[in-house]
Structures are given as structure tokens and as C-alpha cells.
Design an enzyme around this catalytic site. Structure first.
Site, PDB file in Angstrom:
ATOM      1  N   GLU A   1      13.045   1.142   6.343  1.00  0.00           N
ATOM      2  CA  GLU A   1      13.710   0.762   5.085  1.00  0.00           C
ATOM      3  C   GLU A   1      12.779   1.127   3.914  1.00  0.00           C
ATOM      4  OE1 GLU A   1      13.395  -3.480   4.413  1.00  0.00           O
ATOM      5  OE2 GLU A   1      15.244  -3.536   3.232  1.00  0.00           O
TER       6      GLU A   1
ATOM      7  N   LYS B   1      22.784  -1.638   2.205  1.00  0.00           N
ATOM      8  CA  LYS B   1      22.454  -2.948   2.800  1.00  0.00           C
ATOM      9  C   LYS B   1      23.360  -4.058   2.273  1.00  0.00           C
ATOM     10  CE  LYS B   1      18.257  -5.761   3.468  1.00  0.00           C
ATOM     11  NZ  LYS B   1      16.794  -5.743   3.170  1.00  0.00           N
TER      12      LYS B   1
ATOM     13  N   CYS C   1      17.171  -3.754   7.805  1.00  0.00           N
ATOM     14  CA  CYS C   1      16.306  -4.937   7.855  1.00  0.00           C
ATOM     15  C   CYS C   1      17.044  -6.244   8.099  1.00  0.00           C
ATOM     16  CB  CYS C   1      15.436  -4.991   6.605  1.00  0.00           C
ATOM     17  SG  CYS C   1      14.038  -6.105   6.870  1.00  0.00           S
TER      18      CYS C   1
END
Ligand code: CDV
Length: 319
Positions: free
Chosen positions: A47, A127, A172
Site C-alpha cells: 500500500e 480502499k 490494508c
């Protein structure tokens, strides 16, 4: 015929706040060269792989903040990575901070793209589960301001064709949310790629921080097994500008077993040969979704955001 592919998680050690993009991209290219030497055809980078984990800082000045973001990739800085990968015939997943003009305004996302071996962007993911805060928290040694610097992703969890299989992406904190894997499981995903930055000082509770490695493996192994998919997790590790980051990049089979794992907190390539057909027996038995799922019983998952009344609460007349 088995669909075997050699793949890699390209873990990164710390990236200093002062490190140039050119220097970081050179490190990515070195990992790519090692991947080529080891016969890998796909590499997962972490990330926000092009910069330090900047949400740990408070930036009041927008111009100062903007230097961490990319417009469309490849820009001039990342171009050597795209060229090296195309020349080596290697596809890759890359996490970065994305700044785009959309719907007539500037928008910022924590984004990952998948690039195929011919250099084409074949998947984009933004995300969804942003951790941390929008406002600086007093008393914290390191902030976690993802909610300040990014909007929640607006692309859902798309699965797309790649590597001769069905691929999806997470970033993540997404890996802690079973819903994220399941939405891809319902598209028959076979390989989930994810990059992460997990500071070991994130929670205000030491008893949680000390279990960071356990929770990392637990959430990726559960996501892999319960959706019968491979998962490749690539970390940023080591002490970055004073903040210690979990490493432990790994490759996880649809059985939930870890088949390869990093042993350092530095730049390290973790390789494995995986069979994309390995999830099939699980998808035909325990996780034959069409046969065994009962979506009617799961309505609360989409109807409620947080906890609400108990479904089993007795009415006054029953009590
Ligand atoms: N970058 C992240 O999303 N980090 C989160 C937590 C530790 C803040 C994670 O799930 O690792």
C-alpha cells in the site's frame, strides 16, 4: 491442467520522508529484477508504495500534502517500473495515493492498480475501509489520518480477469473485514492481492498492538479459506521515521495455509508457485455458495452499519 503461476510479494523496508520517488522506484525495480530471476510473473507491492506512510503526519498546507499523490500512472517517476515490468513480462499490483479530478472536484483516494505483463492497467481499486481519524489526536506519537487525506473508495470490490484467472484487490485495513472478501468470493475470485502498512503503535491498547502479527495472519488466512482463494499480502516493514511497521508479508493458499512468508523487516521478495485451481475443491464442497449460502438470513449485514436492537429481544408480552 493445473494453472500454476509463480508469484511474489515484494515487501519494502522503511521509506524515509526525504527519500525521492526515483530512489523508491529504483528499489521496486530491484525487487522486480529479483522476481524475474526467480521466475515470477506477478509481483504485489505494498500500500502507498511510492512514499513514506504520510498519514502519520499533520499537513495543513495542501501543496505540501499534494506531493505524496499521483495523477494518472505511470507518471514520469513511476515510468521506469512500468518499463522494467513490461520488458520482463511481469504483471504487478501497486498501491499509491491517487489525486484525480472527478465529478468536477479534486478527489483523493488510497488506490491500487493491477498492471498486466504487457503494461496495461487491468484493474483499479480504491480502499473502502479507511482507518484512523479525520482530526489529529492529541497525545499520539504518530497520527493516523487516512480519514483526513482520503475518501472511501467508490469502485466497490471488482473482480477482473488476469493471470489467466479471476483477480481482486484489497488495501490494508480492508483485510480485516469479511464482507470485502465475500463480495469478491461471490464473483468467484481466485487471487486477492493486497498491500499493507500496519504501524505497531496504532491502537491505544498495548494488548491489541502486541497481537498485530497474529491479527494480520488471522484475517488474511480466514479471508482466503472462507472464500477459497489465494491471498498475497505485501507489507511495508521496519522502523519508518520512528514508527515500527509490521512486515510478515506472506502468500496464503485457499486452504488458509501460509505457503511463504518474509523473514526480515526490509526489502524482501517472497515467492511461491501457486495453482489457481487449488480453490476448486473448496468451492465445490464447504464453500459451494450457490448451494449453501442463505442470504435472507444475512440481511442485517447490508441494512445496518453498526450494532442495533437484538433480533432475539423478547416483546413485553413474551417476557
Ligand atoms: N494502513 C492501514 O490501513 N493500517 C491499518 C491499521 C493498523 C491502522 C491496518 O489494518 O493495518
Amino acid at each position: 491442467m493445473a494453472r500454476k503461476r509463480t508469484v511474489a510479494a515484494a515487501q519494502l523496508g522503511p521509506i524515509a520522508l526525504s527519500e525521492s520517488r526515483a530512489s523508491v522506484v529504483a528499489r521496486l525495480c530491484a525487487l522486480l529484477a529479483e522476481a524475474r530471476a526467480r521466475g515470477a510473473t506477478f509481483v504485489v507491492f505494498p500500500e502507498l508504495a511510492l512514499t513514506t506512510f504520510f498519514p502519520r503526519y499533520v499537513f495543513e498546507d495542501e501543496a505540501e500534502l499534494d506531493r505524496f499523490y499521483e495523477g494518472s500512472l505511470p507518471g514520469p517517476d513511476a515510468a521506469p517500473l512500468f518499463e522494467a515490468a513490461r520488458e520482463a513480462g511481469i504483471g504487478f499490483y501497486l498501491g499509491f495515493a491517487e489525486r484525480v479530478e472527478e465529478a468536477g472536484r479534486i478527489r483523493r483516494f488510497n488506490t491500487a492498480i493491477t498492471v498486466d505483463a504487457a503494461g496495461r492497467v487491468i484493474g483499479r481499486y480504491r480502499k473502502v475501509h479507511l482507518p484512523g481519524h479525520a482530526e489529529p489526536q492529541p497525545g499520539r506519537a504518530f497520527q493516523h489520518l487516512e480519514k483526513r487525506y482520503f475518501e472511501p473508495g467508490n469502485l466497490g470490490f471488482p473482480v477482473f480477469e488476469g493471470l489467466g484467472g479471476k483477480m481482486g484487490m484489497l488495501i490494508c485495513n480492508d483485510r480485516r473485514w469479511p464482507e470485502a472478501y465475500r463480495v469478491m468470493g461471490l464473483q468467484d475470485v481466485e487471487l486477492v492481492c493486497l498491500g499493507y502498512n500496519t504501524p505497531l503503535d496504532h491502537a491505544d491498547h498495548e494488548e491489541i498492538n502486541v497481537l498485530s502479527g497474529f491479527h494480520n495472519a488471522l484475517s488474511m488466512q480466514a479471508g482466503a479459506y472462507q472464500n477459497a482463494t489465494w491471498v498475497i499480502g505485501a507489507a511495508k516493514g521496519g522502523r519508518e521515521e520512528g514508527s515500527l511497521m509490521l512486515a510478515e508479508s506472506c502468500i496464503i493458499a485457499p486452504s488458509g495455509q501460509i505457503v511463504a512468508q518474509a523473514t526480515t523487516m526490509e526489502d524482501e521478495l517472497v515467492c511461491a508457485t501457486i495453482d489457481l485451481d487449488m480453490g476448486r475443491p473448496y468451492k465445490e464442497t464447504f464453500f459451494d455458495f450457490a448451494r449453501h449460502r442463505e442470504p435472507e438470513a444475512y440481511r442485517l449485514i447490508v441494512e445496518r452499519k453498526g450494532p442495533g436492537p437484538m433480533l432475539g429481544a423478547k416483546s413485553a408480552s413474551e417476557a
